[in-house]
Design an enzyme around this catalytic site. Structure first.
Site, PDB file in Angstrom:
ATOM      1  CB  VAL A  52      -9.138  52.949 -32.141  1.00 59.55           C
ATOM      2  CG1 VAL A  52      -7.948  53.188 -33.038  1.00 59.55           C
ATOM      3  CG2 VAL A  52     -10.426  53.417 -32.786  1.00 59.55           C
ATOM      4  CE1 TYR A  53     -15.019  52.434 -32.043  1.00 62.68           C
ATOM      5  CE2 TYR A  53     -16.275  50.429 -32.393  1.00 62.68           C
ATOM      6  CZ  TYR A  53     -16.069  51.767 -32.651  1.00 62.68           C
ATOM      7  OH  TYR A  53     -16.925  52.438 -33.498  1.00 62.68           O
ATOM      8  N   GLY A  54     -11.296  50.250 -27.323  1.00 55.87           N
ATOM      9  CA  GLY A  54     -10.609  49.592 -26.211  1.00 55.87           C
ATOM     10  C   GLY A  54      -9.175  49.252 -26.530  1.00 55.87           C
TER      11      GLY A  54
END
Length: 325
Positions: A52-54
């Site tokens: 889910v990072y970025g």
């Protein structure tokens, strides 16, 4: 850089990890390449990301750099699943379908056939733990995951998950837990640290610099180019801008002045050598900032300074966590 075993596993990782939460967002691909090269050049191996990072861009940027910038085999590649990515039935959560779908998508973005450490990003109370951990076992048996860990679990959740795996014949043991830990946030010492140590999980602290506050840069004002000045990150930073934090930061600054180093290095060295800790996860705005963090590798805190920092940041333990006698 010194290498440490991750928990009771045979996996060895650098005692500092490179965090990539901002890659593909605030951190452009060229800057990410520079950071990764600098990290590997000094012996860093553990590189941490999440699906889910970025919105997945962190994994894509990192995947594009492996082999082209540094050899894939030179890094211990860690990612995470569970957090909600889409509204679909398999878009998040810790069900078997959601986890295995997330893993497949992570492998595509990372352009690899396996991840070295796959971490459950959060506890999911809506899914039976047995289902979640069976999915982890399936991922390990498939060869797409080499080691498994957890993240942001409470003490009882950590103990429950680790116990279940150790009691199940042939199950892949959990080897790590990634949690917030710093001089400003010592709450995990109540129950998470004892649970992790008892069950052989290595601790990977995130936000080891107190969300940047321990660097001392927020003492007088908020730098315009800092996370504290952005609408997205200001609440994240403000969480640790308290009177108690001010006292701790001043102690860190005083220690740094006495040792001829930076507050950043002092704060990192403190958490790096806490019981059970394997590798703090350090993110950086740019390569220069990362190199400043890497200076902590050369620093060993004198016992008197470590004791002073322990005292000023002391965690109040209540019943039954406190030690009597």
């Amino acid at each position: 850089m010194e290498q440490r075993h991750l928990g009771r596993s045979g996996l060895r990782v650098s005692r500092m990890a490179l965090g990539t939460m901002t890659w593909g967002g605030d951190t452009e691909p060229d800057e990410a390449a520079s950071q990764l090269t600098a990290f590997v050049d000094v012996g860093g191996t553990l590189v941490d990301t999440a699906d889910v990072y970025g919105d997945g861009e962190s994994e894509r940027v990192l995947g594009a750099l492996l082999d082209d910038v540094v050899p894939r085999e030179s890094v211990v590649l860690a990612t995470k699943a569970v957090a909600r990515r889409t509204d679909g039935p398999f878009g998040g959560g810790a069900s078997r379908g959601a986890l295995l779908s997330a893993l497949e998508q992570s492998l595509i973005r990372l352009d690899t056939d396996h991840v070295d450490l796959w971490q459950l990003h959060a506890w999911d109370a809506s899914v039976p733990l047995e289902e979640t951990l069976c999915a982890v076992d399936a991922a390990v048996r498939s060869g797409k995951v080499r080691y498994a860990g957890i993240s942001n679990y409470t003490g009882w959740q950590t103990a429950t998950a680790a116990s279940r795996q150790s009691a199940t014949a042939g199950a892949a043991p959990l080897v790590s837990t990634q949690v917030e830990y710093s001089l400003l946030e010592r709450g995990i010492e109540r129950e998470v640290v004892p649970a992790a140590e008892y069950h052989g999980l290595g601790i990977l602290p995130w936000a080891p610099l107190g969300r940047g506050v321990l660097t001392g840069k927020y003492r007088a004002n908020t730098p315009a180019d800092s996370r504290g000045a952005s609408a997205a990150y200001a609440p994240y930073v403000d969480h640790h801008r308290t009177d108690r934090a001010s006292r701790i930061v001043q102690a860190v600054v005083t220690a740094a002045d006495g040792l001829g180093t930076s507050p950043l290095a002092v704060a990192l060295a403190w958490v790096r050598d806490r019981p059970g800790v394997v590798a703090p996860v350090v993110g950086a705005r740019d390569t220069a900032q990362l190199l400043g963090s890497l200076l902590a590798e050369e620093l060993e805190l004198p016992p008197a300074i470590r004791a002073a920092l322990d005292d000023v940041s002391d965690l109040e333990l209540g019943y039954p966590e406190r030690r009597l006698g």
